[in-house]
Design an enzyme around this catalytic site. Structure first.
Site, PDB file in Angstrom:
ATOM      1  N   ASP A   1      -5.622   9.148   8.952  1.00  0.00           N
ATOM      2  CA  ASP A   1      -4.236   8.919   9.343  1.00  0.00           C
ATOM      3  C   ASP A   1      -3.852   9.633  10.630  1.00  0.00           C
ATOM      4  O   ASP A   1      -4.292  10.753  10.908  1.00  0.00           O
ATOM      5  CB  ASP A   1      -3.297   9.364   8.219  1.00  0.00           C
TER       6      ASP A   1
ATOM      7  N   GLU B   1       0.852  -1.186   0.000  1.00  0.00           N
ATOM      8  CA  GLU B   1       0.000   0.000   0.000  1.00  0.00           C
ATOM      9  C   GLU B   1       0.890   1.239   0.000  1.00  0.00           C
ATOM     10  O   GLU B   1       1.697   1.434   0.899  1.00  0.00           O
ATOM     11  CB  GLU B   1      -0.900  -0.012   1.237  1.00  0.00           C
TER      12      GLU B   1
ATOM     13  N   TYR C   1     -11.386  -4.741   4.033  1.00  0.00           N
ATOM     14  CA  TYR C   1     -10.420  -4.047   4.888  1.00  0.00           C
ATOM     15  C   TYR C   1     -11.079  -3.822   6.245  1.00  0.00           C
ATOM     16  O   TYR C   1     -11.953  -2.988   6.392  1.00  0.00           O
ATOM     17  CB  TYR C   1     -10.034  -2.712   4.245  1.00  0.00           C
TER      18      TYR C   1
END
Length: 314
Positions: free
Chosen positions: A117, A106, A223
């Site tokens: 993030d 990734e 995911y």
């Protein structure tokens, strides 16, 4: 080789972007599939790879060992930020990660508003944005990848045009973590038209019915976000991940990869024992490259760390 993307809605233009691009490699031929050449001019780098193996096929090949009487292999999915510390080092890191046995890689294209993030990846994005790294620079470096992108960069280019661009670059998968399921109709239509696998995230707070709708609507892997909050290293993996894995696997036969907080060999070993099909490791790797005294030292530390993660999955 496979590719994926990660993007977020933001009022800021795409020149400040942090798109996550997964760069996937084929089963059994990883160390021989990727070659890298670098150019000093504008710190650009170019990657060339062998014919692609898609995300789904990568997981199928890993699972085949189980049918042959062996323990099914678990995919190692590292994450690094493109251009940190520079694009030639990124190209070298991709090649090294591939040779160490990574199954999907990734790659993050820096974005000014990376909603998912934590501080480590945010800092890496800030550093590489300051050096001028953008989507076009990363795409010119990559071939046959899996792209993870926030939604705003996709909308800025127009969904159809974006799909054409990443398809021409060799992208085979796309993950958009910040787009609601109800707003994915055009994404699904355009990705299907371009033979690109779509992936969405499911989290500890996703209701069961909605989780089932997500996993049934999209291709590739599922995911699973292991914890509430943003990316970053954690001391331990949240215990509820085991139950979440069981719930998802009851709802689908698609492979499930776990990310967010996976940062140690003992983490990947534990979650593999719980039944995950893949491990996504990001902040710990980004930190090694970003805080190293030199690019060369960062690559050596990244290689040692990657090998320790791979060994924990054997």
């Amino acid at each position: 080789m496979a590719v994926a993307a990660f993007s977020s809605v933001s009022p800021v233009g795409f020149s400040k972007s942090d798109t996550h691009l997964p760069f996937g490699s084929g089963f059994a031929f990883l160390s021989k599939r990727l070659s890298v050449s670098s150019k000093a001019f504008k710190s650009m780098a170019t990657l060339t790879v062998a014919p692609a193996v898609g995300i789904s096929e990568t997981f199928i090949n890993l699972r085949k060992r189980g049918f042959l009487g062996y323990q099914p292999e678990v995919a190692l999915i590292p994450y690094i930020t493109a251009g940190d510390p520079d694009l030639p080092t990124t190209a070298g890191a991709l090649k090294m990660l591939d040779s160490c046995g990574s199954d999907i890689i990734e790659l993050g294209v820096p974005y000014s508003d990376p909603l998912a993030d934590g501080p480590v990846i945010q800092a890496a994005a800030t550093r590489t944005l300051a050096r001028g790294t953008n989507f076009d620079a990363v795409i010119s470096m990559l071939r046959e990848i899996s792209l993870f992108s926030y939604y705003n960069p996709i909308l800025k280019r127009c969904i159809g045009k974006f799909m054409t661009i990443i398809k021409d670059a060799g992208v085979q998968g796309l993950m958009v973590p910040d787009v609601p399921l109800e707003e994915t109709e055009i994404l699904r239509m355009e990705s299907s038209k371009n033979n690109i696998e779509l992936v969405l995230l499911t989290t500890p707070t996703t209701p069961t019915d909605r989780m089932k709708s997500i996993v049934s609507a999209f291709e590739g892997f599922v995911y699973l976000v292991s914890s509430v909050g943003v990316t970053g290293t954690r001391t331990n993996v949240s215990a509820p991940v085991q139950t979440l894995l069981q719930d998802i696997k009851q709802a689908t036969s698609k492979p499930v990869a776990v990310g967010f907080g996976i940062s140690k060999p003992e983490h990947v070993k534990q979650v593999a024992e719980w039944g995950a099909d893949g491990m996504i490791v990001g902040s710990a790797m980004v930190k090694l490259l970003g805080e190293a005294k030199s690019p060369e030292e960062g690559l050596k530390e990244l290689e040692t760390f990657t090998k320790s993660l791979k060994a924990a999955l054997i």
